[in-house]
Design a protein around this motif. Structure first.
Motif, PDB file in Angstrom:
ATOM      1  N   ALA A  35       0.830  -1.210   0.000  1.00  0.00           N
ATOM      2  CA  ALA A  35       0.000   0.000   0.000  1.00  0.00           C
ATOM      3  C   ALA A  35       0.862   1.258   0.000  1.00  0.00           C
ATOM      4  O   ALA A  35       0.565   2.233  -0.697  1.00  0.00           O
ATOM      5  CB  ALA A  35      -0.924  -0.011   1.214  1.00  0.00           C
ATOM      6  N   LEU A  36       1.946   1.246   0.770  1.00  0.00           N
ATOM      7  CA  LEU A  36       2.845   2.407   0.829  1.00  0.00           C
ATOM      8  C   LEU A  36       3.499   2.673  -0.523  1.00  0.00           C
ATOM      9  O   LEU A  36       3.691   3.825  -0.919  1.00  0.00           O
ATOM     10  CB  LEU A  36       3.917   2.180   1.896  1.00  0.00           C
ATOM     11  N   LYS A  37       3.843   1.605  -1.237  1.00  0.00           N
ATOM     12  CA  LYS A  37       4.438   1.763  -2.568  1.00  0.00           C
ATOM     13  C   LYS A  37       3.453   2.434  -3.522  1.00  0.00           C
ATOM     14  O   LYS A  37       3.822   3.299  -4.315  1.00  0.00           O
ATOM     15  CB  LYS A  37       4.866   0.399  -3.118  1.00  0.00           C
ATOM     16  N   LYS A  38       2.193   2.029  -3.442  1.00  0.00           N
ATOM     17  CA  LYS A  38       1.172   2.632  -4.304  1.00  0.00           C
ATOM     18  C   LYS A  38       0.991   4.116  -4.002  1.00  0.00           C
ATOM     19  O   LYS A  38       0.715   4.918  -4.888  1.00  0.00           O
ATOM     20  CB  LYS A  38      -0.165   1.905  -4.119  1.00  0.00           C
ATOM     21  N   LEU A  39       1.152   4.479  -2.727  1.00  0.00           N
ATOM     22  CA  LEU A  39       0.957   5.869  -2.312  1.00  0.00           C
ATOM     23  C   LEU A  39       2.232   6.703  -2.439  1.00  0.00           C
ATOM     24  O   LEU A  39       2.206   7.912  -2.217  1.00  0.00           O
ATOM     25  CB  LEU A  39       0.474   5.906  -0.853  1.00  0.00           C
ATOM     26  N   HIS A  40       3.356   6.040  -2.773  1.00  0.00           N
ATOM     27  CA  HIS A  40       4.655   6.716  -2.916  1.00  0.00           C
ATOM     28  C   HIS A  40       5.056   7.436  -1.627  1.00  0.00           C
ATOM     29  O   HIS A  40       5.473   8.595  -1.641  1.00  0.00           O
ATOM     30  CB  HIS A  40       4.624   7.708  -4.082  1.00  0.00           C
ATOM     31  N   ILE A  41       4.923   6.727  -0.509  1.00  0.00           N
ATOM     32  CA  ILE A  41       5.271   7.285   0.800  1.00  0.00           C
ATOM     33  C   ILE A  41       6.485   6.549   1.353  1.00  0.00           C
ATOM     34  O   ILE A  41       6.513   5.321   1.383  1.00  0.00           O
ATOM     35  CB  ILE A  41       4.088   7.157   1.785  1.00  0.00           C
ATOM     36  N   ASP A  42       7.500   7.310   1.792  1.00  0.00           N
ATOM     37  CA  ASP A  42       8.701   6.667   2.335  1.00  0.00           C
ATOM     38  C   ASP A  42       9.070   7.174   3.731  1.00  0.00           C
ATOM     39  O   ASP A  42      10.030   6.696   4.332  1.00  0.00           O
ATOM     40  CB  ASP A  42       9.893   6.862   1.395  1.00  0.00           C
ATOM     41  N   ARG A  43       8.323   8.125   4.261  1.00  0.00           N
ATOM     42  CA  ARG A  43       8.641   8.631   5.602  1.00  0.00           C
ATOM     43  C   ARG A  43       7.949   7.747   6.642  1.00  0.00           C
ATOM     44  O   ARG A  43       6.937   8.109   7.241  1.00  0.00           O
ATOM     45  CB  ARG A  43       8.241  10.096   5.744  1.00  0.00           C
ATOM     46  N   ILE A  44       8.497   6.573   6.848  1.00  0.00           N
ATOM     47  CA  ILE A  44       7.857   5.582   7.704  1.00  0.00           C
ATOM     48  C   ILE A  44       8.819   5.069   8.768  1.00  0.00           C
ATOM     49  O   ILE A  44      10.040   5.164   8.631  1.00  0.00           O
ATOM     50  CB  ILE A  44       7.328   4.382   6.887  1.00  0.00           C
ATOM     51  N   SER A  45       8.249   4.537   9.826  1.00  0.00           N
ATOM     52  CA  SER A  45       9.025   3.874  10.873  1.00  0.00           C
ATOM     53  C   SER A  45       8.300   2.580  11.225  1.00  0.00           C
ATOM     54  O   SER A  45       7.118   2.603  11.574  1.00  0.00           O
ATOM     55  CB  SER A  45       9.132   4.769  12.112  1.00  0.00           C
ATOM     56  N   PHE A  46       8.990   1.450  11.070  1.00  0.00           N
ATOM     57  CA  PHE A  46       8.397   0.171  11.451  1.00  0.00           C
ATOM     58  C   PHE A  46       8.559  -0.017  12.955  1.00  0.00           C
ATOM     59  O   PHE A  46       9.675  -0.038  13.471  1.00  0.00           O
ATOM     60  CB  PHE A  46       9.067  -0.981  10.706  1.00  0.00           C
ATOM     61  N   VAL A  47       7.459  -0.138  13.651  1.00  0.00           N
ATOM     62  CA  VAL A  47       7.487  -0.303  15.105  1.00  0.00           C
ATOM     63  C   VAL A  47       6.535  -1.427  15.493  1.00  0.00           C
ATOM     64  O   VAL A  47       5.642  -1.796  14.734  1.00  0.00           O
ATOM     65  CB  VAL A  47       7.071   0.995  15.834  1.00  0.00           C
ATOM     66  N   ARG A  48       6.721  -1.966  16.666  1.00  0.00           N
ATOM     67  CA  ARG A  48       5.795  -2.977  17.165  1.00  0.00           C
ATOM     68  C   ARG A  48       4.467  -2.320  17.508  1.00  0.00           C
ATOM     69  O   ARG A  48       4.435  -1.186  17.960  1.00  0.00           O
ATOM     70  CB  ARG A  48       6.383  -3.652  18.407  1.00  0.00           C
ATOM     71  N   HIS A  49       3.398  -3.054  17.280  1.00  0.00           N
ATOM     72  CA  HIS A  49       2.075  -2.534  17.601  1.00  0.00           C
ATOM     73  C   HIS A  49       2.071  -2.151  19.076  1.00  0.00           C
ATOM     74  O   HIS A  49       2.198  -3.013  19.945  1.00  0.00           O
ATOM     75  CB  HIS A  49       1.023  -3.615  17.346  1.00  0.00           C
ATOM     76  N   PRO A  50       1.969  -0.862  19.399  1.00  0.00           N
ATOM     77  CA  PRO A  50       2.001  -0.473  20.814  1.00  0.00           C
ATOM     78  C   PRO A  50       0.827  -1.087  21.551  1.00  0.00           C
ATOM     79  O   PRO A  50      -0.253  -1.251  20.992  1.00  0.00           O
ATOM     80  CB  PRO A  50       1.893   1.054  20.763  1.00  0.00           C
ATOM     81  N   PHE A  51       1.050  -1.431  22.794  1.00  0.00           N
ATOM     82  CA  PHE A  51      -0.028  -2.073  23.532  1.00  0.00           C
ATOM     83  C   PHE A  51       0.071  -1.790  25.013  1.00  0.00           C
ATOM     84  O   PHE A  51       1.139  -1.810  25.599  1.00  0.00           O
ATOM     85  CB  PHE A  51      -0.028  -3.586  23.311  1.00  0.00           C
ATOM     86  N   LEU A  52      -1.069  -1.522  25.604  1.00  0.00           N
ATOM     87  CA  LEU A  52      -1.153  -1.232  27.029  1.00  0.00           C
ATOM     88  C   LEU A  52      -1.292  -2.534  27.814  1.00  0.00           C
ATOM     89  O   LEU A  52      -2.255  -3.270  27.643  1.00  0.00           O
ATOM     90  CB  LEU A  52      -2.363  -0.335  27.297  1.00  0.00           C
TER      91      LEU A  52
END
Length: 404
Positions: free
Chosen positions: A170-187
């Motif tokens: 999806a990010l490739k289709k939107l041409h977005i590269d300002r991303i950070s892969f993080v673990r799904h935050p959870f309480l």
């Protein structure tokens, strides 16, 4: 004018303007929007301990009876939480804050057509944490909401998400590269003060299907990258219930294919499913308490919030997690889950559980230990700010504190 100065100096507009935005004296350091499994409270707790002034804005529907327990557990003052009222009052709050942390599509619905304010030089920088359909479906439809989602993602200073194949596509289709892969935050609550449920029939192994029921039949549109594969579990469980009388499934009546699921179950004349209406988070904990095995998804290849929440409650998890996700997020610390994708694989796991119910308690204990080890409150979100430091060349959090 500002753009011309940036061009002459050979730096990006954002790199020049962002430090100025963070230095301006504001009422709040961080404005947090939306809840996403109460992660607004988790983030607020972390930032408050670091000395920041926080404000949370939610929809009224996101307020839950369980919240008093959460606030008490995290040591948060209820006064920092307000309910969204009007766009004008919300815009004032935005300009009274240094940084906006947006969960999912909250900013789209809070600002609506006024989302263009993100282009204004001194509108606070927006960090967006996105999951599920917010990225994979909403931006690719042909309506106003989709355009607003695309605008939000492209104008956020950083998009934070888990590394899933469908997300990357999806990010490739939107041409977005300002991303950070993080673990799904959870309480993770250290002590869930939830009243224990009286379970009528302890001879049954209770499976809980809490996620949206979705396999793309009701909304099989071209822009969809994946589904939850719920039909594979339902068909596998029907087959298993014909062989084993000691299993039962609690299933929430929600999701685009809930009606289709009922048709499949009725056609099979299967009585092993108990339907529950959609519930609040407080009621959700009661279902966790009844359950032995939590069901997530069998198509996406990564954990959703339900998966982590169930494991943190000491329950076994039946879901699908692919190698990219497991190795990219957890390295050699493999989660203690029942991993399956196809209908036959799911049937094999259900069969194994039905034949070996005594293993569930030990797996549940290991699940909780694994979640605490990988999702403890102290390790979430910090990677996000580290990524911002790397991108913009300064200590992001220190800049926010400079006014003190």
């Amino acid at each position: 004018m500002i753009k011309n100065i940036c061009f002459i100096m050979g730096i990006s507009l954002e790199r020049m303007v962002l430090p100025l935005q963070l230095k301006i004296k504001k009422k709040n350091d961080f404005l947090i929007l939306g809840s996403l499994c109460n992660n607004d409270l988790l983030l607020a707790s972390q930032l408050t301990k670091m000395g920041f002034k926080i404000k949370i804005i939610r929809y009224r529907s996101e307020v839950d009876k369980l919240e008093d327990i959460l606030l008490d557990d995290l040591g948060i003052d209820r006064k920092i939480i307000t309910i969204y009222e009007t766009k004008l009052s919300f815009i004032k709050e935005c300009f009274s804050s240094r940084v906006i942390f947006n969960f999912s599509g909250s900013l789209v619905f809070f600002l609506g057509k006024y989302l263009f304010l993100l282009k204004f030089y001194f509108f606070p920088p927006v960090i967006s944490y996105i999951t599920g359909s917010d990225l994979m479906e909403e931006p690719f439809q042909k309506n106003l909401i989709s355009r607003l989602y695309r605008f939000l993602f492209k104008n956020s200073y950083l998009l934070c998400l888990v590394p899933m194949k469908s997300y990357i596509a999806a990010l490739k289709k939107l041409h977005i590269d300002r991303i950070s892969f993080v673990r799904h935050p959870f309480l993770i609550l250290k002590d869930k003060k939830i009243k224990k449920q009286k379970i009528k029939d302890t001879s049954k192994i209770i499976f809980a299907h809490i996620s949206n029921i979705d396999w793309g039949e009701s909304d099989n549109k071209a822009y969809r990258e994946s589904t939850k594969g719920s039909d594979k579990f339902i068909r596998a469980f029907i087959r298993a219930s014909r062989q084993f009388s000691n299993i039962k499934c609690i299933i929430l009546d929600r999701g685009p294919d809930a009606i289709n699921a009922k048709k499949i179950i009725e056609a099979a004349n299967c009585s092993a499913f108990d339907w529950f209406p959609p519930c609040s988070q407080g009621e959700l904990y009661k279902i966790f308490d009844k359950a032995d095995v939590i069901i997530d998804q069998f198509d996406l290849g990564a954990f959703g919030g339900i998966a982590i929440e169930g494991m943190s409650y000491g329950k076994s998890l039946l879901t699908y997690a692919d190698d990219l996700y497991l190795k990219g997020m957890f390295y050699n610390d493999t989660p203690p889950i029942f991993n399956a994708s196809s209908e036959n694989e799911i049937l094999e796991k259900i069969t194994y559980i039905a034949e070996n119910p005594n293993i569930l308690k030990d797996i549940g204990i290991k699940s909780k230990e694994w979640v605490i080890r990988n999702y403890d409150n102290s390790i979430n979100f910090i990677d996000i700010f580290t990524m911002l430091d790397s991108k913009y060349g300064f200590n992001f959090l220190s800049k926010c504190l400079k006014k003190k």
